[in-house]
Design a protein around this motif. Structure first.
Motif, PDB file in Angstrom:
ATOM      1  N   UNK A   1       7.516 -27.564 -33.538  1.00 39.77           N
ATOM      2  CA  UNK A   1       8.401 -28.691 -33.338  1.00 39.77           C
ATOM      3  C   UNK A   1       7.706 -30.018 -33.515  1.00 39.77           C
ATOM      4  N   UNK A   2       8.378 -31.067 -33.066  1.00 43.50           N
ATOM      5  CA  UNK A   2       7.853 -32.422 -33.236  1.00 43.50           C
ATOM      6  C   UNK A   2       6.553 -32.625 -32.468  1.00 43.50           C
ATOM      7  N   UNK A   3       6.309 -31.785 -31.449  1.00 37.83           N
ATOM      8  CA  UNK A   3       5.088 -31.907 -30.663  1.00 37.83           C
ATOM      9  C   UNK A   3       3.824 -31.701 -31.450  1.00 37.83           C
ATOM     10  N   UNK A   4       3.915 -31.145 -32.655  1.00 36.61           N
ATOM     11  CA  UNK A   4       2.723 -30.947 -33.480  1.00 36.61           C
ATOM     12  C   UNK A   4       2.221 -32.249 -34.092  1.00 36.61           C
ATOM     13  N   UNK A   5       3.086 -33.239 -34.201  1.00 37.85           N
ATOM     14  CA  UNK A   5       2.636 -34.580 -34.575  1.00 37.85           C
ATOM     15  C   UNK A   5       2.637 -34.913 -36.045  1.00 37.85           C
ATOM     16  N   UNK A   6       2.401 -33.931 -36.919  1.00 36.95           N
ATOM     17  CA  UNK A   6       2.356 -34.204 -38.355  1.00 36.95           C
ATOM     18  C   UNK A   6       2.408 -32.897 -39.128  1.00 36.95           C
ATOM     19  N   UNK A   7       2.679 -33.003 -40.422  1.00 41.25           N
ATOM     20  CA  UNK A   7       2.691 -31.827 -41.265  1.00 41.25           C
ATOM     21  C   UNK A   7       1.317 -31.188 -41.365  1.00 41.25           C
ATOM     22  N   UNK A   8       0.273 -32.020 -41.409  1.00 41.74           N
ATOM     23  CA  UNK A   8      -1.093 -31.480 -41.476  1.00 41.74           C
ATOM     24  C   UNK A   8      -1.420 -30.681 -40.228  1.00 41.74           C
ATOM     25  N   UNK A   9      -1.039 -31.198 -39.062  1.00 38.62           N
ATOM     26  CA  UNK A   9      -1.299 -30.480 -37.815  1.00 38.62           C
ATOM     27  C   UNK A   9      -0.446 -29.210 -37.722  1.00 38.62           C
ATOM     28  N   UNK A  10       0.781 -29.266 -38.246  1.00 41.07           N
ATOM     29  CA  UNK A  10       1.626 -28.076 -38.272  1.00 41.07           C
ATOM     30  C   UNK A  10       0.899 -26.947 -38.993  1.00 41.07           C
ATOM     31  N   UNK A  11       0.397 -27.248 -40.191  1.00 42.54           N
ATOM     32  CA  UNK A  11      -0.291 -26.213 -40.969  1.00 42.54           C
ATOM     33  C   UNK A  11      -1.610 -25.800 -40.327  1.00 42.54           C
ATOM     34  N   UNK A  12      -2.343 -26.779 -39.823  1.00 42.54           N
ATOM     35  CA  UNK A  12      -3.651 -26.490 -39.228  1.00 42.54           C
ATOM     36  C   UNK A  12      -3.541 -25.604 -37.994  1.00 42.54           C
ATOM     37  N   UNK A  13      -2.514 -25.847 -37.174  1.00 46.88           N
ATOM     38  CA  UNK A  13      -2.384 -25.125 -35.909  1.00 46.88           C
ATOM     39  C   UNK A  13      -1.623 -23.804 -36.069  1.00 46.88           C
ATOM     40  N   UNK A  14      -0.511 -23.845 -36.805  1.00 45.26           N
ATOM     41  CA  UNK A  14       0.381 -22.684 -36.814  1.00 45.26           C
ATOM     42  C   UNK A  14       0.045 -21.637 -37.872  1.00 45.26           C
ATOM     43  N   UNK A  15      -0.483 -22.036 -39.008  1.00 50.05           N
ATOM     44  CA  UNK A  15      -0.747 -21.050 -40.060  1.00 50.05           C
ATOM     45  C   UNK A  15      -1.738 -19.967 -39.631  1.00 50.05           C
ATOM     46  N   UNK A  16      -2.836 -20.313 -38.925  1.00 48.91           N
ATOM     47  CA  UNK A  16      -3.732 -19.237 -38.469  1.00 48.91           C
ATOM     48  C   UNK A  16      -3.044 -18.261 -37.518  1.00 48.91           C
ATOM     49  N   UNK A  17      -2.158 -18.767 -36.648  1.00 50.34           N
ATOM     50  CA  UNK A  17      -1.429 -17.895 -35.721  1.00 50.34           C
ATOM     51  C   UNK A  17      -0.462 -16.997 -36.486  1.00 50.34           C
ATOM     52  N   UNK A  18       0.253 -17.575 -37.444  1.00 54.96           N
ATOM     53  CA  UNK A  18       1.183 -16.781 -38.254  1.00 54.96           C
ATOM     54  C   UNK A  18       0.430 -15.725 -39.058  1.00 54.96           C
TER      55      UNK A  18
ATOM     56  N   UNK B   1      10.703 -23.937 -38.042  1.00 53.05           N
ATOM     57  CA  UNK B   1      10.547 -25.263 -37.457  1.00 53.05           C
ATOM     58  C   UNK B   1      11.853 -25.715 -36.834  1.00 53.05           C
ATOM     59  N   UNK B   2      11.729 -26.668 -35.926  1.00 54.40           N
ATOM     60  CA  UNK B   2      12.919 -27.293 -35.360  1.00 54.40           C
ATOM     61  C   UNK B   2      13.430 -28.352 -36.332  1.00 54.40           C
ATOM     62  N   UNK B   3      14.651 -28.815 -36.101  1.00 50.19           N
ATOM     63  CA  UNK B   3      15.196 -29.852 -36.977  1.00 50.19           C
ATOM     64  C   UNK B   3      14.378 -31.136 -36.875  1.00 50.19           C
ATOM     65  N   UNK B   4      13.874 -31.429 -35.677  1.00 49.23           N
ATOM     66  CA  UNK B   4      13.077 -32.643 -35.503  1.00 49.23           C
ATOM     67  C   UNK B   4      11.841 -32.605 -36.396  1.00 49.23           C
ATOM     68  N   UNK B   5      11.202 -31.447 -36.499  1.00 47.38           N
ATOM     69  CA  UNK B   5      10.021 -31.319 -37.345  1.00 47.38           C
ATOM     70  C   UNK B   5      10.387 -31.449 -38.820  1.00 47.38           C
ATOM     71  N   UNK B   6      11.531 -30.890 -39.192  1.00 49.86           N
ATOM     72  CA  UNK B   6      11.988 -30.991 -40.580  1.00 49.86           C
ATOM     73  C   UNK B   6      12.348 -32.432 -40.917  1.00 49.86           C
ATOM     74  N   UNK B   7      13.102 -33.068 -40.023  1.00 53.99           N
ATOM     75  CA  UNK B   7      13.502 -34.462 -40.264  1.00 53.99           C
ATOM     76  C   UNK B   7      12.302 -35.390 -40.341  1.00 53.99           C
ATOM     77  N   UNK B   8      11.226 -35.049 -39.616  1.00 56.42           N
ATOM     78  CA  UNK B   8      10.020 -35.871 -39.640  1.00 56.42           C
ATOM     79  C   UNK B   8       9.180 -35.610 -40.885  1.00 56.42           C
ATOM     80  N   UNK B   9       9.582 -34.629 -41.694  1.00 61.19           N
ATOM     81  CA  UNK B   9       8.881 -34.364 -42.935  1.00 61.19           C
ATOM     82  C   UNK B   9       7.681 -33.447 -42.816  1.00 61.19           C
ATOM     83  N   UNK B  10       7.561 -32.747 -41.667  1.00 64.40           N
ATOM     84  CA  UNK B  10       6.416 -31.849 -41.507  1.00 64.40           C
ATOM     85  C   UNK B  10       6.494 -30.681 -42.488  1.00 64.40           C
TER      86      UNK B  10
END
Length: 315
Positions: free
Chosen positions: A202-219, A228-237
């Protein structure tokens, strides 16, 4: 009674949503036929014919069906209903089905029923309202039932059939729209709508770079699809096709991991049917914890790397 399922396909392969729509159509206890309208779509028609429970496949081929324009398909389906006596028309509750079904209903002068999650019989359905917080029983006395079905609510039809494929003359080309281009995101990860495990940010990740950095290893550790949540999509992550929720994709995986997602009602509508929900959020009052089976209050930038390390140690 005859039921017509409209196949969503790429002229080669049937979409997963259509398999669920066939499974839903079988709840009527009637003859189920599948319409495959395309161009050089014999492979898709043969795949439909091999589905268990399918009594026949209607194949229509013309250049103006290649990209499945809904205007042309609606006219074709309405003609089939009138000429062959279909009493119900079903499509998966995807953007394709939601775009097509109301057009068919308008041409037939009937009221459609959308997002059906249960079929008790002809004209008796259950569908969600208020972002999925209430399930309502719907009765329809229309002469032709036009439905879209929520794919996660019905088991997908499996292989095992041997239906006949019959060619039908193409309908009219209205030529009112054309496909300019299509951008298809390719990934080695499972498809979001059908994945057994989903990791969403979600938006708590802060940026698209952080989304990939944090979540991709877990996935990667879990073999999961990314959402993703709509907030993350709307923010362009991430792109729009990652969105889970009322205005995105409806998912019901075995495991749903929500990271940095507060849990707005629109997001919950798209994932609350998941078998196990894990929520990670620094706000202990986040609404997501009300639907979560397991919750972890903490800084996601610290907890997710620790979780990834722990999963690696256990492998």
């Amino acid at each position: 009674m005859k039921v017509l399922v409209i196949a969503e396909h790429d002229n080669t392969k049937i979409a997963g949503a259509t398999l669920n729509a066939v499974g839903a159509a079988q709840q009527f206890g009637a003859e189920v036929q599948v319409l495959v309208a395309g161009c050089d779509s014999a492979a898709a028609a043969n795949e439909a014919a091999a589905l268990a429970g399918v009594a026949g496949v209607v194949s229509v081929n013309a250049p103006y069906y290649r990209d499945q324009p809904v205007e042309n398909l609606a006219v074709l389906v309405a003609g089939l209903v009138r000429n062959e006596g279909f009493t119900a028309v079903l499509a998966g509750g995807t953007s394709f089905g939601k775009n097509l079904a109301p057009r068919i209903a308008a041409l037939l002068d009937v009221a459609p029923v959308s997002d059906v999650v249960s079929i008790a019989g002809v004209g008796r359905y259950v569908r969600p309202i208020y972002a999925g917080n209430v399930m309502v029983s719907v009765e329809s006395d229309e002469p032709v039932q036009v439905l879209t079905v929520r794919t996660t609510a019905f088991a997908a039809a499996s292989a095992g059939g041997a239906a006949a494929v019959r060619e039908v003359v193409a309908g009219e080309d209205l030529a009112v729209s054309r496909l300019v281009g299509r951008e298809i995101s390719k990934s080695e990860r499972p498809e979001l709508a059908t994945a057994r495990i989903v990791v969403s940010g979600g938006r708590g990740l802060g940026s698209g770079d952080k989304y990939r950095e944090v979540l991709e290893p877990l996935a990667d550790r879990l073999g999961a699809a990314l959402g993703a949540s709509r907030a993350a999509v709307d923010a362009g992550y991430v792109p729009n096709d990652y969105q889970v929720g009322q205005t995105g994709k409806i998912v019901a995986p075995d495991l749903y991991v929500a990271v940095g997602i507060s849990g707005a009602i629109q997001h919950l509508a798209g994932m609350k049917d998941s078998k196990v929900i894990v929520a990670i959020n620094k706000d202990p009052d986040a609404p997501i914890f009300q639907v979560a089976d397991f919750g972890l209050v903490g800084d996601l930038f610290e907890t997710i790397p620790q979780l990834v390390d722990g999963l690696g140690a256990n492998q």
